[in-house]
Design a protein around this motif. Structure first.
Motif, PDB file in Angstrom:
ATOM      1  N   LYS A 144       0.796  -1.223   0.000  1.00  0.00           N
ATOM      2  CA  LYS A 144       0.000   0.000   0.000  1.00  0.00           C
ATOM      3  C   LYS A 144       0.829   1.273   0.000  1.00  0.00           C
ATOM      4  CE  LYS A 144      -3.836  -2.208   2.503  1.00  0.00           C
ATOM      5  NZ  LYS A 144      -3.242  -3.567   2.490  1.00  0.00           N
ATOM      6  N   GLN A 145       2.144   1.155   0.132  1.00  0.00           N
ATOM      7  CA  GLN A 145       2.979   2.360   0.165  1.00  0.00           C
ATOM      8  C   GLN A 145       3.023   3.032  -1.203  1.00  0.00           C
ATOM      9  OE1 GLN A 145       6.850   1.345   1.811  1.00  0.00           O
ATOM     10  NE2 GLN A 145       6.215   2.059   3.824  1.00  0.00           N
ATOM     11  N   PRO A 146       2.972   4.346  -1.247  1.00  0.00           N
ATOM     12  CA  PRO A 146       2.981   5.053  -2.539  1.00  0.00           C
ATOM     13  C   PRO A 146       4.289   4.888  -3.315  1.00  0.00           C
ATOM     14  CG  PRO A 146       3.163   6.603  -0.708  1.00  0.00           C
ATOM     15  CD  PRO A 146       2.839   5.280  -0.107  1.00  0.00           C
ATOM     16  N   THR A 147       5.370   4.542  -2.616  1.00  0.00           N
ATOM     17  CA  THR A 147       6.655   4.381  -3.303  1.00  0.00           C
ATOM     18  C   THR A 147       6.826   3.001  -3.929  1.00  0.00           C
ATOM     19  OG1 THR A 147       7.685   3.685  -1.221  1.00  0.00           O
ATOM     20  CG2 THR A 147       7.823   6.022  -1.800  1.00  0.00           C
ATOM     21  N   THR A 148       5.980   2.049  -3.551  1.00  0.00           N
ATOM     22  CA  THR A 148       6.107   0.675  -4.039  1.00  0.00           C
ATOM     23  C   THR A 148       5.910   0.612  -5.547  1.00  0.00           C
ATOM     24  OG1 THR A 148       5.433  -0.295  -1.945  1.00  0.00           O
ATOM     25  CG2 THR A 148       5.092  -1.633  -3.909  1.00  0.00           C
ATOM     26  N   VAL A 149       6.710  -0.243  -6.200  1.00  0.00           N
ATOM     27  CA  VAL A 149       6.674  -0.380  -7.657  1.00  0.00           C
ATOM     28  C   VAL A 149       5.990  -1.700  -8.023  1.00  0.00           C
ATOM     29  CG1 VAL A 149       8.061  -0.592  -9.765  1.00  0.00           C
ATOM     30  CG2 VAL A 149       8.762   0.977  -7.934  1.00  0.00           C
ATOM     31  N   TYR A 150       5.079  -1.619  -8.972  1.00  0.00           N
ATOM     32  CA  TYR A 150       4.407  -2.803  -9.507  1.00  0.00           C
ATOM     33  C   TYR A 150       4.752  -2.956 -10.986  1.00  0.00           C
ATOM     34  CZ  TYR A 150       1.469  -3.055  -5.318  1.00  0.00           C
ATOM     35  OH  TYR A 150       1.014  -3.179  -4.032  1.00  0.00           O
ATOM     36  N   ILE A 151       5.092  -4.187 -11.378  1.00  0.00           N
ATOM     37  CA  ILE A 151       5.238  -4.480 -12.801  1.00  0.00           C
ATOM     38  C   ILE A 151       4.191  -5.530 -13.152  1.00  0.00           C
ATOM     39  CG2 ILE A 151       7.669  -3.833 -12.951  1.00  0.00           C
ATOM     40  CD1 ILE A 151       8.434  -6.756 -12.775  1.00  0.00           C
ATOM     41  N   ILE A 152       3.581  -5.381 -14.317  1.00  0.00           N
ATOM     42  CA  ILE A 152       2.409  -6.161 -14.690  1.00  0.00           C
ATOM     43  C   ILE A 152       2.771  -7.190 -15.751  1.00  0.00           C
ATOM     44  CG2 ILE A 152      -0.009  -6.020 -15.415  1.00  0.00           C
ATOM     45  CD1 ILE A 152       0.645  -4.421 -12.896  1.00  0.00           C
ATOM     46  N   PHE A 153       2.174  -8.364 -15.625  1.00  0.00           N
ATOM     47  CA  PHE A 153       2.362  -9.431 -16.610  1.00  0.00           C
ATOM     48  C   PHE A 153       0.997  -9.935 -17.076  1.00  0.00           C
ATOM     49  CE2 PHE A 153       6.403  -9.381 -14.573  1.00  0.00           C
ATOM     50  CZ  PHE A 153       7.321  -9.895 -15.484  1.00  0.00           C
ATOM     51  N   ARG A 179       6.572   1.036 -14.764  1.00  0.00           N
ATOM     52  CA  ARG A 179       6.646   0.947 -13.314  1.00  0.00           C
ATOM     53  C   ARG A 179       5.440   1.678 -12.735  1.00  0.00           C
ATOM     54  NH1 ARG A 179      13.102   2.105 -12.237  1.00  0.00           N
ATOM     55  NH2 ARG A 179      13.886   0.692 -13.878  1.00  0.00           N
ATOM     56  N   LEU A 180       4.532   0.916 -12.174  1.00  0.00           N
ATOM     57  CA  LEU A 180       3.283   1.457 -11.682  1.00  0.00           C
ATOM     58  C   LEU A 180       3.303   1.534 -10.163  1.00  0.00           C
ATOM     59  CD1 LEU A 180       1.049  -0.659 -14.050  1.00  0.00           C
ATOM     60  CD2 LEU A 180       1.714   1.716 -14.376  1.00  0.00           C
ATOM     61  N   CYS A 181       2.412   2.352  -9.610  1.00  0.00           N
ATOM     62  CA  CYS A 181       2.343   2.493  -8.165  1.00  0.00           C
ATOM     63  C   CYS A 181       1.018   1.935  -7.645  1.00  0.00           C
ATOM     64  CB  CYS A 181       2.525   3.950  -7.748  1.00  0.00           C
ATOM     65  SG  CYS A 181       1.324   5.065  -8.475  1.00  0.00           S
ATOM     66  N   TYR A 182       0.838   2.005  -6.351  1.00  0.00           N
ATOM     67  CA  TYR A 182      -0.310   1.366  -5.707  1.00  0.00           C
ATOM     68  C   TYR A 182      -1.637   1.874  -6.259  1.00  0.00           C
ATOM     69  CZ  TYR A 182      -3.628   0.044  -2.051  1.00  0.00           C
ATOM     70  OH  TYR A 182      -4.717  -0.446  -1.370  1.00  0.00           O
ATOM     71  N   LYS A 183      -1.760   3.178  -6.450  1.00  0.00           N
ATOM     72  CA  LYS A 183      -3.029   3.721  -6.926  1.00  0.00           C
ATOM     73  C   LYS A 183      -3.367   3.221  -8.327  1.00  0.00           C
ATOM     74  CE  LYS A 183      -1.104   8.095  -8.702  1.00  0.00           C
ATOM     75  NZ  LYS A 183      -1.400   7.825 -10.112  1.00  0.00           N
ATOM     76  N   ASP A 184      -2.364   2.852  -9.118  1.00  0.00           N
ATOM     77  CA  ASP A 184      -2.618   2.346 -10.466  1.00  0.00           C
ATOM     78  C   ASP A 184      -3.203   0.935 -10.458  1.00  0.00           C
ATOM     79  OD1 ASP A 184      -1.515   4.646 -11.757  1.00  0.00           O
ATOM     80  OD2 ASP A 184       0.498   3.852 -11.389  1.00  0.00           O
ATOM     81  N   VAL A 185      -2.887   0.173  -9.419  1.00  0.00           N
ATOM     82  CA  VAL A 185      -3.285  -1.246  -9.409  1.00  0.00           C
ATOM     83  C   VAL A 185      -4.214  -1.589  -8.248  1.00  0.00           C
ATOM     84  CG1 VAL A 185      -1.116  -1.894 -10.539  1.00  0.00           C
ATOM     85  CG2 VAL A 185      -1.263  -1.948  -8.044  1.00  0.00           C
ATOM     86  N   LYS A 186      -4.582  -0.587  -7.449  1.00  0.00           N
ATOM     87  CA  LYS A 186      -5.343  -0.832  -6.229  1.00  0.00           C
ATOM     88  C   LYS A 186      -6.575  -1.690  -6.465  1.00  0.00           C
ATOM     89  CE  LYS A 186      -7.644   1.665  -2.456  1.00  0.00           C
ATOM     90  NZ  LYS A 186      -7.955   3.017  -1.903  1.00  0.00           N
ATOM     91  N   GLU A 187      -7.349  -1.364  -7.481  1.00  0.00           N
ATOM     92  CA  GLU A 187      -8.603  -2.096  -7.714  1.00  0.00           C
ATOM     93  C   GLU A 187      -8.367  -3.531  -8.175  1.00  0.00           C
ATOM     94  OE1 GLU A 187     -10.872  -1.372 -11.426  1.00  0.00           O
ATOM     95  OE2 GLU A 187      -9.564   0.405 -11.600  1.00  0.00           O
ATOM     96  N   TYR A 188      -7.144  -3.825  -8.664  1.00  0.00           N
ATOM     97  CA  TYR A 188      -6.841  -5.170  -9.155  1.00  0.00           C
ATOM     98  C   TYR A 188      -6.264  -6.069  -8.068  1.00  0.00           C
ATOM     99  CZ  TYR A 188      -7.343  -2.766 -13.615  1.00  0.00           C
ATOM    100  OH  TYR A 188      -7.821  -2.028 -14.671  1.00  0.00           O
TER     101      TYR A 188
END
Length: 465
Positions: A144-153, A179-188
């Motif tokens: 949930k941290q705003p600095t966390t990075v998500y990569i999508i597959f 490189r996405l952040c929490y708000k970009d993937v929150k709903e997923y």
């Protein structure tokens, strides 16, 4: 008349050198007993029997030649002694013998002179932080941290965007990870059967690093809170299509080969880790022990059977953790040192030849796997095997173990199953291809492949080695 007298002698010299190269001590001793004056005779390249024995790691042959008074100070056409050759090839016991070290049988050990080489897919910008995988509270907090990075597959293909500013764009378009952040993937991130989440690690903390600083840090945070975490998120096809509509300019990199070779090296290492774990997850949906469904634990690095009395819950089982398949890949060197063996599979692009490779079998050493695979595919026999470097290969999850292998035979008999062709290529031919001076003869794999690096490793050697 002179030529008639010289030919038999030259034939005996060739036989002596061949016996030394292949390690045939019985026939070498018999020949020298009959013709002792041949012991220091040289070939056209200046090599002696002692040099050939040193080159191929035949300790007993070297000792036998020294006992018979051979001259170990003779130099070849490249101004190398037998000692130089033994040192180069890593035969420390032979080098000790030639250097008059008291314990000539000292085994080969890695020294500080061995330089570790990093191949494509080997570098990473992350510390895996494996001890945090079992800390579910910490992982939930980091998600949930705003600095966390998500990569999508999606279908094992990473979400990327084009990098039009790449210096290599004239060769092929470079791509970089989205490189996405929490708000970009929150709903997923809501629990469902359509996504898989894997903790990849935290950004390396390096002083004076060449890596860009990704995020700012709050001085009031704890050391663990300051760590920038990375997660891989796998979506099903329908979810991925909807995600793309919300993120114009991004796309999933497909097919994996050669597309994954377009990534920057530090990002390629992250992809190698993420793709391999996700591939394992997609292939092991059911418990190999009892067939029941499984759940993902430990940040994505463990599968637990949902059946409570399953035997997999007792002890530690390799079926519960991501697998890595070891593969040997070898640059086979001709006994003359100036040719290498390259093979071609039917699936290769036109005119491409590469190093031979194959999976390590259960209960088999790396060295024996090299010898077996080369023999099976080409009929060539291999003696000494020396490790060079390795490369993760996420297709889906292999570890390529790169070696240099010294051939002790030269006749090629292609199996026509693994390979459709195999040939000895001269150093000059390979140099012309790698240096792009001759693009019409044949091709070798691109520089991102460990096969290319093994080939470069060989052509960087001294001419006669």
């Amino acid at each position: 008349m002179a030529n008639i007298q010289e030919n038999p002698k030259q034939h005996l010299i060739s036989e002596l050198h061949n016996f030394a190269a292949v390690g045939d001590q019985t026939r070498l001793v018999a020949l020298l007993s009959h013709s002792p004056s041949l012991i220091n005779e040289t070939a056209k390249n200046g090599w002696t029997a002692l040099m050939y024995a040193a080159r191929n790691g035949h300790f007993e042959i070297v000792r036998s030649l020294l006992e018979r008074g051979c001259d170990k100070f003779i130099t070849n056409a490249s101004n190398q002694t037998a000692l130089d050759i033994a040192r180069f090839w890593g035969y420390k016991n032979i080098a000790n013998l030639l250097s008059d070290v008291k314990d000539g049988l000292q085994p080969f050990l890695l020294t500080s002179e061995v330089r570790e080489h990093e191949n494509y897919f080997s570098r990473t910008l992350l510390d895996r932080k494996s001890e945090k995988r079992v800390d579910s509270e910490w992982l939930n907090m980091k998600q949930k941290q705003p600095t966390t990075v998500y990569i999508i597959f999606s279908n094992l293909s990473p979400l990327v965007t084009s990098d039009d500013d790449s210096e290599d764009s004239f060769r092929f378009p470079k791509t970089k990870l989205c490189r996405l952040c929490y708000k970009d993937v929150k709903e997923y991130l809501k629990p469902s059967g359509t996504i898989t989440l894997v903790f990849l690690g935290v950004e390396l903390q390096r002083k004076n690093s060449l890596l860009p600083t990704m995020h700012g840090q709050d001085s009031n945070e704890s050391e663990d809170d300051k760590l920038v975490a990375w997660f891989a998120l796998k979506m099903d096809a329908a979810t991925a299509d909807r995600f793309l509509q919300e993120h114009p300019g991004c796309y999933f990199l497909h097919p994996p080969m050669p597309s994954l070779l377009q990534l920057f090296e530090y990002e390629a290492g992250v992809i190698a880790q993420a793709r391999s774990v996700l591939a394992w997850d997609s292939r092991y949906q059911f418990c190999p022990t009892c067939g029941s469904a499984t759940k993902l634990e430990d940040g994505g690095y463990k599968k637990s059977c949902l059946k409570e009395d399953c035997l997999s819950h007792q002890g530690i089982h390799n079926t519960c953790y991501p697998r890595v398949d070891p593969v040997v890949i070898m640059q086979v060197i001709h006994p003359d040192g100036n040719h290498c063996l390259l093979g071609r599979k039917k699936t290769f692009p036109p005119h491409m030849y590469s190093c031979l490779a194959g999976f390590v079998e259960p209960g088999e050493t790396i060295e024996n796997a090299v010898r077996r695979e080369v023999d099976e595919e080409s009929g060539v026999k291999v003696g000494h095997v020396q490790y060079v470097s390795c490369q993760p290969w996420p297709m889906p999850s292999s570890l390529m173990i790169g070696c240099i292998a010294a051939a002790v035979s030269t006749e090629i008999k292609v199996d026509n199953i693994e390979l459709e062709d195999a040939r000895w290529f001269s150093r000059e031919q390979v140099v012309e291809i790698v240096s792009k001076r001759n693009q019409s003869a044949f091709l070798v794999p691109p520089h991102q492949a460990i096969a290319h690096q093994l080939i470069k490793h060989w052509i960087g050697m001294s001419a006669n080695l």
